[in-house]
Motif scaffolding. Structure first.
Motif, PDB file in Angstrom:
ATOM      1  N   GLU A 280       0.788  -1.142   0.090  1.00  0.00           N
ATOM      2  CA  GLU A 280      -0.023   0.098  -0.146  1.00  0.00           C
ATOM      3  C   GLU A 280       1.062   1.075   0.330  1.00  0.00           C
ATOM      4  O   GLU A 280       1.413   1.235   1.262  1.00  0.00           O
ATOM      5  N   GLY A 281       0.918   1.763  -0.826  1.00  0.00           N
ATOM      6  CA  GLY A 281       1.407   3.012  -1.086  1.00  0.00           C
ATOM      7  C   GLY A 281       2.563   2.871  -1.277  1.00  0.00           C
ATOM      8  O   GLY A 281       3.338   4.180  -2.071  1.00  0.00           O
ATOM      9  N   LYS A 282       3.494   1.785  -2.325  1.00  0.00           N
ATOM     10  CA  LYS A 282       4.364   2.091  -2.535  1.00  0.00           C
ATOM     11  C   LYS A 282       4.898   1.988  -3.964  1.00  0.00           C
ATOM     12  O   LYS A 282       4.717   0.569  -4.619  1.00  0.00           O
ATOM     13  N   THR A 283       4.620   3.312  -4.479  1.00  0.00           N
ATOM     14  CA  THR A 283       4.552   3.371  -5.744  1.00  0.00           C
ATOM     15  C   THR A 283       5.738   3.288  -6.344  1.00  0.00           C
ATOM     16  O   THR A 283       5.889   3.409  -7.459  1.00  0.00           O
ATOM     17  N   ASN A 284       7.283   3.824  -5.493  1.00  0.00           N
ATOM     18  CA  ASN A 284       8.717   4.149  -6.063  1.00  0.00           C
ATOM     19  C   ASN A 284       8.392   2.154  -6.104  1.00  0.00           C
ATOM     20  O   ASN A 284       9.031   1.045  -5.672  1.00  0.00           O
ATOM     21  N   ARG A 285       9.297   1.488  -7.395  1.00  0.00           N
ATOM     22  CA  ARG A 285       9.827   0.328  -7.988  1.00  0.00           C
ATOM     23  C   ARG A 285      10.199  -0.709  -6.836  1.00  0.00           C
ATOM     24  O   ARG A 285      10.205  -1.844  -6.928  1.00  0.00           O
ATOM     25  N   HIS A 286      10.821  -0.029  -6.192  1.00  0.00           N
ATOM     26  CA  HIS A 286      12.349  -0.920  -6.009  1.00  0.00           C
ATOM     27  C   HIS A 286      11.824  -1.041  -4.638  1.00  0.00           C
ATOM     28  O   HIS A 286      11.110  -2.400  -3.776  1.00  0.00           O
ATOM     29  N   ASP A 287      10.920  -0.102  -3.797  1.00  0.00           N
ATOM     30  CA  ASP A 287      10.022  -0.593  -2.534  1.00  0.00           C
ATOM     31  C   ASP A 287       9.062  -1.409  -2.514  1.00  0.00           C
ATOM     32  O   ASP A 287       8.539  -2.565  -1.868  1.00  0.00           O
ATOM     33  N   PHE A 288       8.623  -1.169  -4.054  1.00  0.00           N
ATOM     34  CA  PHE A 288       7.409  -2.005  -4.125  1.00  0.00           C
ATOM     35  C   PHE A 288       7.755  -3.335  -4.557  1.00  0.00           C
ATOM     36  O   PHE A 288       7.141  -4.969  -3.813  1.00  0.00           O
ATOM     37  N   ASP A 289       9.051  -4.093  -5.109  1.00  0.00           N
ATOM     38  CA  ASP A 289       9.371  -5.661  -5.082  1.00  0.00           C
ATOM     39  C   ASP A 289      10.326  -5.516  -3.797  1.00  0.00           C
ATOM     40  O   ASP A 289      10.464  -7.104  -3.575  1.00  0.00           O
ATOM     41  N   GLN A 290      10.970  -5.114  -3.574  1.00  0.00           N
ATOM     42  CA  GLN A 290      11.126  -5.188  -1.710  1.00  0.00           C
ATOM     43  C   GLN A 290       9.867  -6.053  -1.516  1.00  0.00           C
ATOM     44  O   GLN A 290      10.342  -7.944  -0.329  1.00  0.00           O
ATOM     45  N   ALA A 291       9.258  -5.456  -0.534  1.00  0.00           N
ATOM     46  CA  ALA A 291       7.000  -5.824  -0.195  1.00  0.00           C
ATOM     47  C   ALA A 291       7.104  -6.916  -0.709  1.00  0.00           C
ATOM     48  O   ALA A 291       7.212  -8.175  -0.157  1.00  0.00           O
ATOM     49  N   LEU A 292       6.733  -7.822  -2.207  1.00  0.00           N
ATOM     50  CA  LEU A 292       6.173  -7.844  -3.209  1.00  0.00           C
ATOM     51  C   LEU A 292       6.868  -9.386  -2.693  1.00  0.00           C
ATOM     52  O   LEU A 292       6.865 -10.231  -2.602  1.00  0.00           O
ATOM     53  N   TYR A 293       8.230  -9.383  -3.380  1.00  0.00           N
ATOM     54  CA  TYR A 293       8.849 -10.521  -3.239  1.00  0.00           C
ATOM     55  C   TYR A 293      10.351 -11.119  -2.550  1.00  0.00           C
ATOM     56  O   TYR A 293       9.559 -12.105  -2.023  1.00  0.00           O
ATOM     57  N   GLY A 294       9.128 -10.043  -1.304  1.00  0.00           N
ATOM     58  CA  GLY A 294      10.095 -10.308  -0.077  1.00  0.00           C
ATOM     59  C   GLY A 294       9.424 -11.726   0.292  1.00  0.00           C
ATOM     60  O   GLY A 294       9.827 -12.938   1.720  1.00  0.00           O
ATOM     61  N   TRP A 295       8.038 -10.362  -0.146  1.00  0.00           N
ATOM     62  CA  TRP A 295       6.730 -11.772   0.969  1.00  0.00           C
ATOM     63  C   TRP A 295       6.835 -12.957   0.051  1.00  0.00           C
ATOM     64  O   TRP A 295       5.879 -14.286   0.102  1.00  0.00           O
TER      65      TRP A 295
END
Length: 613
Positions: A386-401
């Motif tokens: 939620e709110g992670k429009t930056n690709r790096h932050d998004f990937d860190q969260a989703l790929y990590g999960w």
């Protein structure tokens, strides 16, 4: 629903190879078998039939057009074939059956490869065009039906299951090490790879063509999920969902054999039951549950039989339950490894055991799969991004999960040196990135939903297909009807995911259909309490399977790492996901690499009809 095979080869014995390929998937079609071989003896099609529509011999496959120049083998259902058929008849096409298979043949003659854009349904089919010496294969939009292929030199082998391809004797089973790398990252394989080297899965929404004269194979994508939110009110969308769901159910209930439904205790499967009972009296419904007496407090909520019984009582169904015991988790694992063959998500023995009781009552079963991925049913995943429009932050969260088994930084301890020397540790992230790139410029929630549809949902669909078909049952998924998916992709984020809760709009649409206890229930997957089982009743058997002298998977996975996983779990950690995957892979190695036979179980449990009160 059926089992299909296709073979192009210059090797001798094509007819014998085709027969072996069809025989090994006879569970997909016990009602009939058929074969076609071209005049040169280079191209062949095989079919095992599970009769659902037009039970007469007119539905026999392989099936041809009027002059025998176009042949098809088909697995699945085209729900709008009744709409397409009159169009083709008006253009002069002559039909000899009431099947959807024949509609596909004439649609190919009339529209060529573009025919698939007219279809609403689930399918995997292989067409051979003798005039153009061309093989054309296709898989449905969402990937409800599987289709695998192997290409080497002048050989092309296709099948509904990989075991059919192996039965051709043109490919020897070996581990695809990059596929193994993906699997033990995600508990899933995101790419076209499988666990079998050189055997690939045709992606959902893709066509495959093979030009026999030029020996050229090509794949092309004919459909993709594209989000395009529209500005409509809640009430407008809710009304659209209600009406479209009713129409989808009408299509999915077309059958010449009895239809039943599984109930998980959740909203999606309950809505299917509520709608189906308007068409059928004495509907058979099915669920599984667990004995909660000896479970830890946190595991007792996994048993959802109470909610399933509420739905069964409310809508007056003939309800059947399968009580799943700890021993079932390991006793049935060899059979599951054999049938599943290419592992995806989920500890799927629950699906296997429920399919067994379904098969004793009906040949077609409806499930609620796809509702969560279409309408945002996993709120904890959207909270991550939620709110992670930056690709790096998004990937860190989703790929990590989604790296749910072994993190990339632990791979050097997990795999043996032999494997590490042949894989790229960056492969899983690369495959993840390809899917996220394909989602396009959409919101973080829709990007996550796109990923779920392409990976987790696709894996669940393969679980359901393989487990249902192990018992000759056709599974259908009304939430993945073309029109349902089209509505879902047009709903804005805030009407799907709101206030930390998922499926906001779907709950509103179904409020008049279902009890409030169901529409307001928090999402819970159909998960067994195996965290407790692995630590208690099954501890010694798991130890023997994964750390014994006969363990084969140690060639690929470091036994020291396995030891650590087991010790951590016994000490209180929750390692059940990786433990199940390790046990599955061990049995996969024994069956497909070592040639061990699947143990035969005696005293098979029988289904139980319960009073839903």
């Amino acid at each position: 629903m059926c089992g299909i095979t296709g073979l192009i080869t210059s090797s001798t014995g094509l007819e014998k190879r085709l027969k072996k390929m069809a025989d090994v998937i006879s569970h997909r079609g016990p009602d009939d078998e058929g074969f076609w071989i071209d005049d040169k003896g280079e191209v062949g099609l095989g079919h095992r039939r599970l009769s659902i529509i037009d039970l007469s011999s007119a539905g026999h496959q392989p099936m041809a057009n009027e002059d025998g120049t176009v042949w098809i083998v088909f697995n699945g259902e085209v729900y709008n074939f009744g709409d397409i058929k009159p169009e083709l008849e008006a253009k002069g096409h002559v039909f000899r059956s009431q099947t959807d298979s024949e509609v596909l043949i004439h649609a190919y003659e009339e529209y060529g490869e573009k025919m698939v854009g007219r279809l609403n349904g689930m399918w995997a089919f292989i067409i051979y065009d003798t005039k153009n010496q061309r093989l054309f294969a296709s898989r449905d939009r969402m990937g409800v039906k599987p289709l695998y292929y192997y290409r080497s030199g002048q050989d092309l082998v296709l099948g509904s299951e990989i075991k059919a391809i192996l039965a051709s004797d043109l490919v020897k089973p070996a581990v695809d090490l990059e596929g193994l790398n993906e699997y033990f990252t995600f508990q899933n394989i995101l790419s076209e790879r499988t666990l079998f080297a050189d055997v690939k899965m045709l992606p959902a929404g893709y066509n495959l063509t093979y030009d026999l004269a030029k020996k050229r194979l090509s794949l092309s994508q004919y459909w993709d999920l594209k989000y395009a939110p529209e500005n409509k009110s809640e009430d407008e969308f809710a009304e659209m969902i209600t009406e479209t769901f009713r129409e989808s159910m009408d299509r999915h209930l077309i059958s010449d054999v009895p239809v039943g439904a599984t109930i998980s205790g959740g909203m999606d499967s309950s809505a299917i039951v509520a709608t189906t009972t308007k068409h059928f009296r004495n509907l058979d419904t099915f669920t599984g549950g667990f004995d909660t007496k000896n479970l830890a407090e946190g595991d007792r909520s996994f048993d959802e039989r109470g909610d399933a019984r509420l739905i069964a009582k409310t809508f007056g169904t003939n309800h059947h339950e399968r009580l799943i015991s700890p021993s079932d988790a390991l006793d049935y694992l060899p059979s599951i490894a054999y049938h599943f063959e290419d592992p995806k998500v989920a500890m799927c023995y629950t699906f296997y055991l429920i399919a067994e009781i379904v098969s004793k009552e009906v040949k077609v079963v409806l499930s609620g799969s796809g509702g969560d991925e279409a309408f945002a049913g996993y709120p904890w995943r959207y909270q991550l991004i939620e709110g992670k429009t930056n690709r790096h932050d998004f990937d860190q969260a989703l790929y990590g999960w989604w790296s749910r088994l072994v993190k990339d930084q632990d791979k050097k301890r997990f795999f043996t040196p032999r494997v590490l020397g042949q894989i790229d540790l960056k492969t899983p992230f690369k495959e993840y990135g390809k899917i996220i790139d394909a989602a396009g410029d959409v919101s973080p929630v829709n990007k996550t939903l796109y990923f779920e549809n392409k990976t987790f949902l696709h894996g669940m669909l393969m679980v359901e297909d393989k487990m249902d078909m192990a018992f000759s049952v056709e599974g259908r998924v009304p939430f993945l009807d073309n029109e349902m998916v089209d509505i879902a992709r047009r709903i804005p984020d805030e009407l799907k995911y709101r206030g930390g809760n998922g499926k906001y709009l779907l709950r509103k649409a179904f409020k008049q259909l279902l009890p409030e206890e169901i529409t307001e229930k928090r999402k819970q997957g159909f998960t067994p309490p195996d965290q407790t089982w692995y630590r208690r009743e099954l501890k010694d058997d798991i130890e023997d399977l994964l750390m014994g002298q006969k363990t084969l998977s140690h060639q690929y996975i470091n036994p020291t790492y396995i030891r650590q996983v087991l010790d951590e779990h016994n000490a209180g950690a929750d390692n059940r996901l990786i433990m199940w995957s390790l046990m599955f892979f061990e049995w996969w190695c024994r069956i497909y690499l070592d040639g061990q036979k699947v143990p035969t179980l005696g005293n098979e449990k029988v289904p139980t009809r319960v009073q839903a009160g």
